[in-house]
Design a protein around this motif. Structure first.
Motif, short mmCIF file in Angstrom:
data_model
loop_
_atom_site.label_atom_id
_atom_site.label_comp_id
_atom_site.label_asym_id
_atom_site.label_seq_id
_atom_site.Cartn_x
_atom_site.Cartn_y
_atom_site.Cartn_z
N LYS A 1 1.04 -1.23 0.01
CA LYS A 1 -0.10 -0.24 -0.06
C LYS A 1 0.92 1.27 -0.09
O LYS A 1 1.79 1.35 0.81
CB LYS A 1 -0.99 0.13 1.09
N ASN A 2 0.62 2.20 -0.90
CA ASN A 2 1.66 3.06 -0.87
C ASN A 2 1.07 4.28 -0.09
O ASN A 2 -0.11 4.70 -0.10
CB ASN A 2 1.54 3.68 -2.51
N PRO A 3 1.98 4.81 0.62
CA PRO A 3 1.55 5.99 1.60
C PRO A 3 0.95 7.24 0.90
O PRO A 3 0.24 7.96 1.55
CB PRO A 3 3.02 6.02 2.43
N ASP A 4 1.43 7.30 -0.28
CA ASP A 4 0.84 8.54 -1.29
C ASP A 4 -0.25 8.04 -1.67
O ASP A 4 -0.24 7.40 -2.83
CB ASP A 4 2.18 8.86 -2.16
N PRO A 5 -1.56 8.32 -1.65
CA PRO A 5 -2.66 7.95 -2.34
C PRO A 5 -2.72 8.31 -3.67
O PRO A 5 -3.58 8.14 -4.46
CB PRO A 5 -3.75 8.66 -1.41
N GLN A 6 -1.97 9.47 -3.88
CA GLN A 6 -2.09 9.88 -5.50
C GLN A 6 -1.09 9.20 -6.23
O GLN A 6 -1.01 9.53 -7.53
CB GLN A 6 -1.63 11.45 -5.20
N ALA A 7 -0.52 8.35 -5.74
CA ALA A 7 0.95 7.67 -6.46
C ALA A 7 0.01 6.67 -7.47
O ALA A 7 -0.74 5.89 -7.09
CB ALA A 7 1.54 6.74 -5.65
N PRO A 8 0.55 6.70 -8.60
CA PRO A 8 0.09 5.48 -9.70
C PRO A 8 0.24 4.30 -9.27
O PRO A 8 1.20 3.97 -8.51
CB PRO A 8 0.63 5.77 -10.84
N VAL A 9 -0.63 3.27 -9.56
CA VAL A 9 -0.48 1.96 -9.16
C VAL A 9 0.67 1.51 -9.79
O VAL A 9 0.91 1.53 -11.17
CB VAL A 9 -1.89 1.18 -9.74
N GLY A 10 1.38 0.63 -9.15
CA GLY A 10 2.67 -0.01 -9.60
C GLY A 10 4.01 0.94 -9.18
O GLY A 10 5.15 0.39 -9.34
N ALA A 11 3.62 2.16 -8.93
CA ALA A 11 4.91 3.11 -8.53
C ALA A 11 5.62 2.34 -7.23
O ALA A 11 6.85 2.34 -7.48
CB ALA A 11 4.31 4.29 -8.14
N LEU A 12 4.92 2.04 -6.03
CA LEU A 12 5.61 1.46 -4.94
C LEU A 12 5.95 -0.02 -5.33
O LEU A 12 7.22 -0.13 -4.96
CB LEU A 12 4.70 1.28 -3.79
N GLY A 13 5.51 -0.83 -6.04
CA GLY A 13 5.85 -2.01 -6.33
C GLY A 13 7.24 -2.09 -7.23
O GLY A 13 8.14 -2.79 -6.83
N SER B 1 12.72 -10.50 -8.07
CA SER B 1 11.07 -10.73 -8.02
C SER B 1 10.41 -9.97 -9.12
O SER B 1 11.15 -9.76 -10.33
CB SER B 1 10.74 -10.12 -6.73
N ARG B 2 9.22 -9.79 -8.94
CA ARG B 2 8.47 -9.13 -9.87
C ARG B 2 7.03 -8.43 -9.37
O ARG B 2 6.30 -9.01 -8.74
CB ARG B 2 7.82 -10.16 -11.17
N ASN B 3 7.13 -7.20 -9.69
CA ASN B 3 5.94 -6.49 -9.07
C ASN B 3 4.67 -6.79 -10.47
O ASN B 3 4.82 -6.31 -11.51
CB ASN B 3 6.17 -5.22 -8.88
N MET B 4 3.75 -7.02 -9.62
CA MET B 4 2.36 -7.01 -10.70
C MET B 4 1.60 -5.94 -10.07
O MET B 4 0.94 -6.16 -9.25
CB MET B 4 1.81 -8.38 -10.66
N GLY B 5 1.74 -4.69 -10.71
CA GLY B 5 1.21 -3.48 -10.04
C GLY B 5 2.00 -3.40 -8.66
O GLY B 5 3.19 -3.23 -8.45
N ASP B 6 1.19 -3.44 -7.61
CA ASP B 6 1.79 -3.18 -6.45
C ASP B 6 2.08 -4.41 -5.42
O ASP B 6 2.02 -4.54 -4.40
CB ASP B 6 1.18 -2.09 -5.29
N ALA B 7 1.90 -5.73 -6.21
CA ALA B 7 1.92 -6.97 -5.68
C ALA B 7 3.13 -7.45 -6.02
O ALA B 7 3.46 -7.89 -7.18
CB ALA B 7 0.91 -7.84 -6.10
N MET B 8 3.97 -7.91 -4.89
CA MET B 8 5.50 -8.63 -5.14
C MET B 8 5.24 -10.07 -5.14
O MET B 8 4.67 -10.72 -4.13
CB MET B 8 6.30 -8.17 -4.20
#
Length: 453
Positions: A386-398, A412-419
């Motif tokens: 879960k990105n602390p920045d709610p405005q960040a696009p999906v996948g940015a944190l991943g 690893s591989r991030n699928m959006g924000d799922a590692m």
């Protein structure tokens, strides 16, 4: 005179179009060039070692550098490097592999058709389903249902089954006749107060409502992975398959189990079909079939599917479908040896034995400030962030966490924000600890940077 790029990285940028890649970003960033592999590790062209935490693409069951597979390929290459299976022709490796797979099948299957990738196997399944409906005098029974976030490949037809937006955008997909029903991700799609069994019941209700709205006589098949892979490693909730399968039988809808990721041990049984007591009419197989040492995949069909197809091919005079590389003798020989290794070394048993430790280490990461959910089964799992920045696009944190893991020697591989985590089946308990120690350190580093920022 045109300047020629010198380094291997520059040559890649100059000439190579990549899968699942931002091509303009790649021009600036360049590739990670992997030179060799050994066990669960791969090495880049600077000599840096990485744990391959994704087994390549969910696929290298026996690990990298397995000499028995090299020897099997070499021996077959010397004997018969290529032949086809068109027009009543065959060869020993494809015959033996078909026989082996029918013997391994978790429920009665009639025939095996060989293809070269999971996408091709699912694409071929769609063609066979259409052919069968015509053979049965039911030309209207052609629509196919898959699921939101399901993944079934990238050909025009199989990408239409895939329920991920980026596989459809700008490709003008999905094609007509492909429908999508509810994703079985409890945390993501359940209503407030809806426990897993209630959610599963609603998923089944949604499926039945879709069938009825379209007309049961128009629905030919339902495609599903036992456990969703590229959609985020989504494990079916309690009671899901018990609720779904009776509806398929009620309306005479074929069930196609996509075992491309789950097959050959990943869930702690030889097939995900066994793990969840499924009763498919067709099964698609690839990846761990040959540990991806050679491109090969397979479609298994039961007699209910095969008989009308055989009858129709006799009426027409031919089953007008085939691939140059179907049942390629070298690929089939490698797959046979790979299956022998999986059985001789009891890699399915290894997955089953290590699953509690693997899942416990994954679950422990769920309490991290950047995490929201850990999920998995056997030796496959995902940590959703879960990105602390709610405005960040999906996948940015991943993407950021993925880069931090990579820097520390874990692919690893991030699928959006799922590692995702899916190591070779030869992994040991200490190597599992190393994987999740690195993952934890990467999460801590990224969290620290965000706090500092």
């Amino acid at each position: 005179m045109t300047h020629q790029p010198n380094s291997i990285e520059a040559r890649d940028i100059a000439y190579h179009l990549h899968s699942y890649t931002d091509q303009r970003k790649h021009e600036a960033q360049g590739p990670l060039v992997i030179e060799r592999g050994e066990g669960i590790h791969v090495f880049d062209n600077s000599g840096k070692r990485y744990i391959e935490g994704m087994a390549g693409l969910w696929s290298v069951a026996v690990g990298f550098g397995e000499k028995r597979l090299v020897e099997a390929a070499t021996a077959q290459m010397e004997k018969l490097p290529y032949y086809h299976t068109f027009t009543h022709k065959s060869h020993t490796p494809s015959i033996e592999l078909a026989e082996k797979l029918i013997g391994m099948a978790p429920l009665p299957m009639s025939k095996v058709y060989f293809t070269n990738s999971g996408s091709e196997a699912n694409d071929t399944a769609i063609k066979m389903i259409r052919y069968r409906s015509n053979a049965l005098g039911k030309p209207e029974k052609k629509k196919i249902i898959s699921r939101i976030k399901g993944y079934h490949g990238v050909t025009l037809a199989s990408a239409s089954l895939t329920g991920l937006p980026n596989n459809h955008r700008s490709f003008d997909l999905p094609m007509d006749g492909v429908l999508h029903t509810t994703c079985p991700h409890h945390r993501g799609f359940a209503k407030a107060g809806e426990d897993e069994r209630a959610f599963s019941a609603r998923c089944a209700e949604d499926l039945e409502a879709l069938i009825l709205s379209e007309g049961p006589d128009t629905i030919a098949a339902f495609f599903a992975e036992p456990v969703m892979g590229a959609g985020g490693v989504i494990v079916p909730p309690d009671g899901y398959w018990d609720a779904i399968q009776p509806i398929l039988k009620k309306y005479d809808i074929l069930f196609v189990a996509d075992e491309v990721i789950c097959g050959f041990g990943r869930t702690g049984n030889m097939f995900g079909t066994e793990t969840y007591n499924l009763e498919p009419d067709m099964m698609t197989l690839s990846k761990q079939l040959s540990s991806s040492y050679m491109p090969i995949s397979a479609l298994m069909v039961n007699e209910r599917v095969y008989a009308p197809i055989a009858d129709e091919s006799h009426r027409i005079g031919v089953f007008g479908h085939g691939y140059t590389g179907s049942g390629h003798p070298v690929a089939a020989a490698v797959a046979l040896e790979n299956l022998k290794i999986i059985e001789e070394r009891d890699l399915v048993g290894n997955a089953r034995a290590l699953a509690p430790h693997f899942q416990a280490r994954l679950k422990a990461l769920e309490s991290h400030d950047l995490a929201v959910e850990a999920r998995g089964i056997g030796l496959i799992g995902a940590l959703e962030l879960k990105n602390p920045d709610p405005q960040a696009p999906v996948g940015a944190l991943g993407g950021t966490v993925n880069a931090a893991m990579h820097q520390r020697g874990l692919i690893s591989r991030n699928m959006g924000d799922a590692m995702a985590f899916c190591p070779p089946l030869i992994v040991t308990e200490s190597q599992i600890d190393e994987i999740f120690d690195i993952a934890a350190a990467a999460l801590d580093a990224v969290a620290g940077e965000k706090v500092a920022a």
